[in-house]
Motif scaffolding. Structure first.
Motif, PDB file in Angstrom:
ATOM      1  N   PRO A  56      -9.349  -0.663  -1.673  1.00 26.99           N
ATOM      2  CA  PRO A  56      -8.662   0.095  -0.615  1.00 26.99           C
ATOM      3  C   PRO A  56      -7.197   0.409  -0.924  1.00 26.99           C
ATOM      4  O   PRO A  56      -6.691   1.432  -0.478  1.00 26.99           O
ATOM      5  N   GLY A  57      -6.469  -0.473  -1.653  1.00 23.29           N
ATOM      6  CA  GLY A  57      -5.117  -0.122  -2.054  1.00 23.29           C
ATOM      7  C   GLY A  57      -3.984  -0.861  -1.368  1.00 23.29           C
ATOM      8  O   GLY A  57      -2.830  -0.461  -1.495  1.00 23.29           O
ATOM      9  N   ALA A  58      -4.297  -1.937  -0.668  1.00 25.18           N
ATOM     10  CA  ALA A  58      -3.240  -2.780  -0.084  1.00 25.18           C
ATOM     11  C   ALA A  58      -3.745  -4.229  -0.120  1.00 25.18           C
ATOM     12  O   ALA A  58      -4.621  -4.604   0.658  1.00 25.18           O
ATOM     13  N   ALA A  59      -3.182  -5.023  -1.026  1.00 27.96           N
ATOM     14  CA  ALA A  59      -3.698  -6.374  -1.269  1.00 27.96           C
ATOM     15  C   ALA A  59      -3.668  -7.240  -0.008  1.00 27.96           C
ATOM     16  O   ALA A  59      -4.599  -8.015   0.246  1.00 27.96           O
ATOM     17  N   SER A  60      -2.598  -7.117   0.772  1.00 32.73           N
ATOM     18  CA  SER A  60      -2.499  -7.953   1.990  1.00 32.73           C
ATOM     19  C   SER A  60      -3.677  -7.661   2.917  1.00 32.73           C
ATOM     20  O   SER A  60      -4.272  -8.583   3.504  1.00 32.73           O
ATOM     21  N   GLY A  73       0.854  -1.191   0.000  1.00 34.25           N
ATOM     22  CA  GLY A  73       0.000   0.000   0.000  1.00 34.25           C
ATOM     23  C   GLY A  73       0.889   1.238   0.000  1.00 34.25           C
ATOM     24  O   GLY A  73       0.578   2.244   0.642  1.00 34.25           O
ATOM     25  N   THR A  74       1.977   1.166  -0.746  1.00 37.55           N
ATOM     26  CA  THR A  74       2.947   2.280  -0.754  1.00 37.55           C
ATOM     27  C   THR A  74       2.321   3.589  -1.222  1.00 37.55           C
ATOM     28  O   THR A  74       2.659   4.662  -0.699  1.00 37.55           O
ATOM     29  N   VAL A  75       1.407   3.502  -2.186  1.00 37.56           N
ATOM     30  CA  VAL A  75       0.793   4.747  -2.681  1.00 37.56           C
ATOM     31  C   VAL A  75      -0.039   5.388  -1.566  1.00 37.56           C
ATOM     32  O   VAL A  75       0.012   6.610  -1.350  1.00 37.56           O
TER      33      VAL A  75
HETATM   34  C1  IPD Z   1       0.142  -2.959  -4.403  1.00 39.74           C
HETATM   35  C2  IPD Z   1      -1.085  -2.948  -3.514  1.00 39.74           C
HETATM   36  C3  IPD Z   1      -2.343  -2.733  -4.323  1.00 39.74           C
HETATM   37  C4  IPD Z   1      -2.490  -3.752  -5.426  1.00 39.74           C
HETATM   38  C5  IPD Z   1      -1.241  -3.759  -6.318  1.00 39.74           C
HETATM   39  C6  IPD Z   1      -0.005  -4.012  -5.458  1.00 39.74           C
HETATM   40  P1  IPD Z   1       2.416  -2.133  -3.282  1.00 39.74           P
HETATM   41  O1  IPD Z   1       1.301  -3.258  -3.639  1.00 39.74           O
HETATM   42  O2  IPD Z   1      -1.187  -4.157  -2.806  1.00 39.74           O
HETATM   43  O3  IPD Z   1      -3.511  -2.825  -3.551  1.00 39.74           O
HETATM   44  O4  IPD Z   1      -3.619  -3.444  -6.205  1.00 39.74           O
HETATM   45  O5  IPD Z   1      -1.412  -4.792  -7.265  1.00 39.74           O
HETATM   46  O6  IPD Z   1       1.128  -3.994  -6.295  1.00 39.74           O
HETATM   47  O7  IPD Z   1       2.966  -1.673  -4.594  1.00 39.74           O
HETATM   48  O8  IPD Z   1       1.733  -1.057  -2.540  1.00 39.74           O
HETATM   49  O9  IPD Z   1       3.416  -2.885  -2.452  1.00 39.74           O
END
Ligand code: IPD
Length: 262
Positions: free
Chosen positions: A183-187, A87-89
């Protein structure tokens, strides 16, 4: 291994939280790009991974490490799969929705894992065959009865052409499910399935470090999970996690949405 995953993830989460506080207070953070101009890595991602590698070298000197920023390869024994900030962004924008993810894998299969949220302090853990927990509370998925009452999480690739195809899939899905979240963080999306905060999650193109801990947590909470390489029809790099009551109808809906072309 669960304790080790949690320990190093907590230490890294502490570093990331302090860096975020400094950033919010006005400190500049160095930002570089990776696969595309929107795929960012910060100096804090790198520092977090360095700390995790250092601690694992002390605690588990014979094991391998595969990390988002420094790479690595799986070995014969235990491999620690590390996302120093998932979720770096969000992190860069000041949103609290990001996490440190650490999993132990044997033969490419996650056996223990921890996902720690630096800002909210939540600690998600799992051990293969023994369950999943959020801060000591045992986790179980939701049990939606109908597809149109199903809340689905997803995410998008950093590659523009691919994300256009992913958006088309979501457009197809929108009228068939309750709603869609990104939400922006797959984990954390996978942890949300474990807690019943999402009924399901699907994304194409995740890297191993994105799902290694979260997918174990979802599976140990009872979700039906398929990982990249396991369900060709959904796509060779699809990650899918769903409450058991809705997994089959959702999978069918995804297939009819043309997901295979994503
Ligand atoms: C991203 C996030 C995001 C997902 C992207 C991943 P990152 O990981 O988990 O939710 O949609 O596919 O690359 O770049 O923040 O480590």
């Amino acid at each position: 291994m669960r304790d080790t995953a949690l320990q190093v993830a907590e230490e890294a989460a502490d570093l990331v939280r302090r860096a975020r506080e400094a950033m919010v207070a006005g400190d500049a953070v160095q930002v570089d790009t990776k696969s595309t101009d929107t795929d960012v890595v910060t100096a804090v991602d790198r520092a977090s991974e360095r700390l995790i590698r250092q601690r694992l070298a002390e605690l588990r000197p014979d094991d391998q490490v595969l990390g988002e920023e420094e790479g690595g390869a799986a070995g014969d024994g235990v491999t620690w799969v590390v996302d120093p900030i998932d979720g770096t962004v969000n992190f860069l924008y000041g949103s609290p929705c990001f996490a440190v993810s650490v999993a132990a894998q044997v033969g490419g299969v996650s056996v223990a894992g921890a996902v720690v949220e630096p800002v909210d302090g939540r600690r998600w853990t799992a051990v293969r065959g023994q369950g999943a927990w959020l801060d000591g509370r045992r986790l179980h998925t939701s049990a939606p009865e109908r597809l149109d009452l199903t809340l689905v999480g997803t995410g998008f690739s950093y590659d523009r052409a691919r994300r256009a195809r992913q958006a088309a899939m979501v457009a197809e899905l929108m009228s068939r499910v309750r709603d869609v979240r990104r939400p922006g963080a797959a984990s954390l999306d996978l942890c949300a399935v474990a807690a019943g905060w999402l009924d399901a999650y699907v994304e194409h193109g995740l890297h191993r470090w994105d799902w290694a801990a979260g997918a174990l947590i979802a599976a140990e909470a009872g979700a039906v999970v398929s990982l990249p390489g396991e369900d060709e029809e959904l796509g060779p790099d699809a990650t899918f996690a769903a409450a058991p009551t809705i997994a089959a109808p959702l999978r069918a809906a995804l297939l009819s949405s043309g997901i295979a072309k994503i």
